[in-house]
Design a protein around this motif. Structure first.
Motif, short mmCIF file in Angstrom:
data_model
loop_
_atom_site.label_atom_id
_atom_site.label_comp_id
_atom_site.label_asym_id
_atom_site.label_seq_id
_atom_site.Cartn_x
_atom_site.Cartn_y
_atom_site.Cartn_z
N LEU A 150 -19.84 -109.04 61.78
CA LEU A 150 -19.94 -108.33 60.50
C LEU A 150 -21.12 -107.39 60.56
CD1 LEU A 150 -19.43 -111.34 58.08
CD2 LEU A 150 -17.76 -109.61 58.72
N GLY A 151 -21.08 -106.37 59.75
CA GLY A 151 -22.17 -105.40 59.73
C GLY A 151 -21.89 -104.27 60.70
N PHE A 152 -22.93 -103.50 60.99
CA PHE A 152 -22.79 -102.33 61.84
C PHE A 152 -22.54 -102.75 63.28
CE2 PHE A 152 -24.68 -99.03 64.57
CZ PHE A 152 -23.93 -97.94 64.16
N SER A 179 -30.70 -98.64 56.08
CA SER A 179 -31.69 -99.42 56.82
C SER A 179 -31.02 -100.33 57.85
CB SER A 179 -32.52 -100.25 55.83
OG SER A 179 -33.38 -101.12 56.51
N HIS A 180 -29.97 -101.02 57.44
CA HIS A 180 -29.26 -101.92 58.35
C HIS A 180 -28.70 -101.15 59.54
CE1 HIS A 180 -26.44 -104.82 59.95
NE2 HIS A 180 -25.46 -103.96 59.74
N ILE A 181 -28.05 -100.03 59.29
CA ILE A 181 -27.45 -99.24 60.37
C ILE A 181 -28.52 -98.69 61.30
CG2 ILE A 181 -26.16 -97.13 60.88
CD1 ILE A 181 -24.52 -97.72 58.31
N ALA A 182 -29.60 -98.18 60.73
CA ALA A 182 -30.68 -97.63 61.56
C ALA A 182 -31.29 -98.70 62.46
CB ALA A 182 -31.75 -96.99 60.68
N LYS A 183 -31.53 -99.89 61.91
CA LYS A 183 -32.11 -100.97 62.71
C LYS A 183 -31.18 -101.41 63.83
CE LYS A 183 -35.03 -102.91 59.09
NZ LYS A 183 -35.16 -104.01 58.12
N GLU A 184 -29.91 -101.60 63.50
CA GLU A 184 -28.97 -102.09 64.51
C GLU A 184 -28.66 -101.02 65.56
OE1 GLU A 184 -26.47 -104.96 66.41
OE2 GLU A 184 -28.27 -105.00 65.18
N SER A 185 -28.51 -99.78 65.15
CA SER A 185 -28.26 -98.73 66.14
C SER A 185 -29.47 -98.56 67.04
CB SER A 185 -27.88 -97.41 65.47
OG SER A 185 -28.96 -96.88 64.74
#
Length: 123
Positions: free
Chosen positions: A18-20, A55-61
């Motif tokens: 789940l998530g990016f 924020s979530h996408i930036a951290k995971e990418s």
């Protein structure tokens, strides 16, 4: 950056369910490419997302592009998830081209929600 990303045979693996899980561009998963991340993270579409989602996408990418092998132990599952995402993307594109899924699947039943019958044993 996007053309170069398409030349990479496989995206970096991701253990996320789940998530990016990366970018899906023209039906192809792209992950772990700093140039693609920079381009898409600076796009107007990305700016339109909620702050928490950005924020979530930036951290995971960033995590995936900093170490393309961090999730190598999940490679088989990641490839299977990518294949499913890519298939869903092709189906969605076909729906746009062919007028949507409702044009191909007969929908049977009343429009009045008070007359809808749900039969767990047979539906």
């Amino acid at each position: 950056a996007l053309c170069r990303a398409y030349a990479v045979p496989e995206p970096a693996p991701s253990c996320r369910v789940l998530g990016f899980r990366g970018w899906l561009l023209n039906g192809r998963a792209i992950r772990g490419d700093k140039a693609v991340d920079a381009l898409l993270l600076s796009s107007a579409a990305f700016a339109g997302l909620s702050p928490a989602l950005r924020s979530h996408i930036a951290k995971e990418s960033g995590r995936l592009s900093a170490n393309r092998t961090a999730d190598a132990h999940c490679e088989a599952a990641s490839r299977a998830a990518d294949a499913a995402d890519e298939a869903a993307s092709r189906m969605a594109a076909a729906d746009v081209v062919h007028g949507g899924i409702c044009d191909r699947v007969p929908l049977v039943g009343p429009d009045d929600p008070t007359r809808v019958h749900f039969d767990v044993a047979h539906d």
